[in-house]
Design a protein around this motif. Structure first.
Motif, mmCIF file in Angstrom:
data_model
loop_
_atom_site.group_PDB
_atom_site.id
_atom_site.type_symbol
_atom_site.label_atom_id
_atom_site.label_comp_id
_atom_site.label_asym_id
_atom_site.label_seq_id
_atom_site.Cartn_x
_atom_site.Cartn_y
_atom_site.Cartn_z
ATOM 1 N N PHE A 108 17.517 -15.692 -32.072
ATOM 2 C CA PHE A 108 18.238 -17.287 -31.955
ATOM 3 C C PHE A 108 18.459 -18.498 -32.178
ATOM 4 C CE2 PHE A 108 16.992 -15.750 -27.771
ATOM 5 C CZ PHE A 108 16.972 -17.182 -27.011
ATOM 6 N N ALA A 109 18.793 -19.362 -32.686
ATOM 7 C CA ALA A 109 18.066 -20.592 -33.017
ATOM 8 C C ALA A 109 18.531 -21.150 -31.793
ATOM 9 C CB ALA A 109 19.048 -21.414 -34.255
ATOM 10 N N ARG A 110 17.335 -22.441 -31.825
ATOM 11 C CA ARG A 110 17.530 -23.565 -30.632
ATOM 12 C C ARG A 110 16.657 -24.791 -30.671
ATOM 13 N NH1 ARG A 110 13.108 -23.684 -26.881
ATOM 14 N NH2 ARG A 110 12.252 -21.640 -26.804
ATOM 15 N N MET A 111 16.685 -26.260 -30.219
ATOM 16 C CA MET A 111 15.753 -26.953 -30.338
ATOM 17 C C MET A 111 14.459 -26.969 -29.439
ATOM 18 S SD MET A 111 17.173 -28.278 -32.987
ATOM 19 C CE MET A 111 15.933 -29.787 -32.761
ATOM 20 N N PRO A 112 13.171 -27.088 -30.059
ATOM 21 C CA PRO A 112 12.413 -26.698 -29.325
ATOM 22 C C PRO A 112 12.355 -27.523 -28.296
ATOM 23 C CG PRO A 112 11.774 -27.717 -30.845
ATOM 24 C CD PRO A 112 13.625 -27.824 -31.431
ATOM 25 N N SER A 113 10.895 -27.120 -27.122
ATOM 26 C CA SER A 113 10.743 -28.113 -25.909
ATOM 27 C C SER A 113 9.410 -29.137 -26.415
ATOM 28 C CB SER A 113 10.230 -27.405 -24.977
ATOM 29 O OG SER A 113 8.925 -26.467 -25.702
ATOM 30 N N PRO A 114 9.159 -30.467 -25.709
ATOM 31 C CA PRO A 114 8.868 -30.478 -26.177
ATOM 32 C C PRO A 114 6.756 -29.998 -26.557
ATOM 33 C CG PRO A 114 9.365 -31.506 -24.271
ATOM 34 C CD PRO A 114 9.936 -30.767 -24.510
ATOM 35 N N ASP A 115 6.861 -28.984 -25.195
ATOM 36 C CA ASP A 115 5.761 -28.423 -25.284
ATOM 37 C C ASP A 115 5.573 -27.665 -26.759
ATOM 38 O OD1 ASP A 115 4.592 -29.596 -23.100
ATOM 39 O OD2 ASP A 115 4.920 -27.631 -21.883
ATOM 40 N N PHE A 145 7.387 -5.922 -24.342
ATOM 41 C CA PHE A 145 8.517 -7.422 -24.348
ATOM 42 C C PHE A 145 7.599 -7.912 -24.561
ATOM 43 C CE2 PHE A 145 10.632 -10.144 -21.963
ATOM 44 C CZ PHE A 145 11.821 -10.259 -23.335
ATOM 45 N N ALA A 146 8.377 -8.339 -25.462
ATOM 46 C CA ALA A 146 8.164 -9.810 -26.688
ATOM 47 C C ALA A 146 9.034 -10.758 -26.379
ATOM 48 C CB ALA A 146 7.378 -8.992 -28.070
ATOM 49 N N ARG A 147 8.276 -11.890 -26.372
ATOM 50 C CA ARG A 147 9.197 -13.747 -26.489
ATOM 51 C C ARG A 147 8.161 -13.968 -27.636
ATOM 52 N NH1 ARG A 147 9.402 -14.209 -20.554
ATOM 53 N NH2 ARG A 147 11.226 -13.411 -19.675
ATOM 54 N N GLY A 148 9.171 -14.344 -28.599
ATOM 55 C CA GLY A 148 8.092 -15.562 -30.171
ATOM 56 C C GLY A 148 9.137 -16.462 -29.949
ATOM 57 N N VAL A 149 8.455 -17.654 -30.445
ATOM 58 C CA VAL A 149 8.712 -19.069 -30.520
ATOM 59 C C VAL A 149 8.362 -19.101 -32.130
ATOM 60 C CG1 VAL A 149 9.310 -21.438 -30.433
ATOM 61 C CG2 VAL A 149 9.309 -19.863 -28.490
ATOM 62 N N HIS A 150 9.482 -19.062 -33.489
ATOM 63 C CA HIS A 150 8.610 -19.791 -34.583
ATOM 64 C C HIS A 150 9.239 -21.074 -34.717
ATOM 65 C CE1 HIS A 150 8.884 -15.563 -33.360
ATOM 66 N NE2 HIS A 150 8.332 -14.636 -34.420
ATOM 67 N N ALA A 151 8.911 -21.076 -36.344
ATOM 68 C CA ALA A 151 9.128 -22.545 -36.641
ATOM 69 C C ALA A 151 10.011 -21.793 -37.292
ATOM 70 C CB ALA A 151 8.036 -23.618 -37.309
ATOM 71 N N ALA A 152 11.285 -22.695 -37.423
ATOM 72 C CA ALA A 152 12.308 -22.026 -38.034
ATOM 73 C C ALA A 152 11.880 -22.058 -40.122
ATOM 74 C CB ALA A 152 13.479 -23.355 -38.459
ATOM 75 N N SER A 153 11.484 -23.333 -40.477
ATOM 76 C CA SER A 153 10.441 -23.393 -41.770
ATOM 77 C C SER A 153 9.757 -22.636 -42.089
ATOM 78 C CB SER A 153 11.007 -24.858 -42.253
ATOM 79 O OG SER A 153 9.640 -25.839 -41.707
ATOM 80 N N ARG A 154 8.699 -22.093 -41.261
ATOM 81 C CA ARG A 154 8.025 -21.588 -41.710
ATOM 82 C C ARG A 154 7.832 -19.695 -41.135
ATOM 83 N NH1 ARG A 154 4.723 -25.211 -38.178
ATOM 84 N NH2 ARG A 154 5.918 -27.448 -38.785
ATOM 85 N N PHE A 155 8.951 -19.434 -41.372
ATOM 86 C CA PHE A 155 8.868 -18.136 -40.818
ATOM 87 C C PHE A 155 10.223 -17.270 -41.374
ATOM 88 C CE2 PHE A 155 8.865 -14.125 -38.318
ATOM 89 C CZ PHE A 155 7.386 -14.331 -38.583
ATOM 90 N N ALA A 156 10.069 -16.125 -42.229
ATOM 91 C CA ALA A 156 10.995 -15.188 -42.397
ATOM 92 C C ALA A 156 11.023 -13.628 -42.398
ATOM 93 C CB ALA A 156 11.187 -15.521 -43.804
ATOM 94 N N TRP A 157 12.369 -13.470 -41.745
ATOM 95 C CA TRP A 157 12.514 -12.205 -41.500
ATOM 96 C C TRP A 157 13.095 -11.554 -42.635
ATOM 97 C CZ3 TRP A 157 12.651 -16.215 -37.667
ATOM 98 C CH2 TRP A 157 11.917 -15.952 -36.234
ATOM 99 N N SER A 158 12.843 -9.883 -42.544
ATOM 100 C CA SER A 158 13.274 -8.946 -43.883
ATOM 101 C C SER A 158 13.520 -8.430 -43.329
ATOM 102 C CB SER A 158 12.358 -9.355 -44.919
ATOM 103 O OG SER A 158 12.713 -8.171 -46.100
ATOM 104 N N TYR A 159 14.814 -7.529 -43.117
ATOM 105 C CA TYR A 159 14.994 -6.110 -42.522
ATOM 106 C C TYR A 159 14.695 -5.284 -43.188
ATOM 107 C CZ TYR A 159 14.370 -8.279 -37.868
ATOM 108 O OH TYR A 159 14.318 -8.722 -37.370
ATOM 109 N N ASN A 160 14.442 -4.189 -43.046
ATOM 110 C CA ASN A 160 15.564 -2.659 -44.177
ATOM 111 C C ASN A 160 15.153 -1.522 -43.595
ATOM 112 O OD1 ASN A 160 15.852 -0.668 -46.697
ATOM 113 N ND2 ASN A 160 13.516 -1.066 -47.135
ATOM 114 N N PHE A 161 16.771 -1.121 -42.948
ATOM 115 C CA PHE A 161 17.317 0.691 -42.323
ATOM 116 C C PHE A 161 17.972 1.011 -43.103
ATOM 117 C CE2 PHE A 161 19.090 -3.773 -40.918
ATOM 118 C CZ PHE A 161 20.063 -2.843 -40.609
ATOM 119 N N PRO A 162 17.798 2.031 -42.989
ATOM 120 C CA PRO A 162 18.731 3.481 -43.483
ATOM 121 C C PRO A 162 19.791 3.421 -42.648
ATOM 122 C CG PRO A 162 17.411 4.483 -42.144
ATOM 123 C CD PRO A 162 16.884 3.046 -42.003
#
Length: 165
Positions: A108-115, A145-162
């Protein structure tokens, strides 16, 4: 734009020492970590935090949490920069008899924290994409269990599943 770490290996693009930093240590499980890993809130778990860069540009953070009995003494708790060996953490879990079989991801998207703005060197107004990932074995044992924060303009997801029958 950079994609998931496994894509870097699959494409033959090598990891460089500065591409990923690691901070590894024990922490206490908050309510979300405890629920996902099936431990009591406040239990000790391993936390493996990474800042991943494409060259000098940070693309995302990813913090994984593990039950100590699953990863004690493995490369997953080694603070050496870079992935936890060829195949990363999933290869390590597989060698421990805990082969990942299913992943549930929420993005999901959100605005980033100052950090996060400072750490990811984000321009004003850029949102982040947040990833939450739960990984289980064939028997349903939660292994990460993983949590990630990704720069929206610098990262892409691509899924492939049957498509199921």
């Amino acid at each position: 734009m950079v994609a998931f770490a496994a894509d870097r290996e699959a494409s033959g693009r090598e990891w460089k020492p500065g591409d990923q930093t690691n901070t590894v240590g024990k922490t206490t499980a908050d309510a979300e970590i405890a629920e996902v890993l099936g431990v009591e809130e406040g239990s000790e778990v391993y936390e493996r935090s990474r800042l991943v860069k494409d060259g000098e540009t940070p693309t995302h953070t990813l913090t994984s949490y593990y039950r100590p009995e699953h990863v004690e003494g493995t490369p997953l708790v080694d603070p050496t920069p870079g992935p936890a060996g060829r195949g990363g953490g999933f290869a390590v879990l597989t060698m421990r008899g805990l082969e990942p079989d299913a992943i549930t991801e929420t993005v999901f998207a959100r605005m980033p924290s100052p950090d996060e703005i400072e750490l990811l060197k984000l321009p004003a107004g850029e949102p982040v994409m947040v990833l939450k990932r739960r990984t289980v074995t064939k028997d349903g044992v939660p292994v990460e269990f993983a949590r990630g924060v990704h720069a929206a303009s610098r990262f892409a997801w691509s899924y492939n599943f049957p498509i199921p029958d």
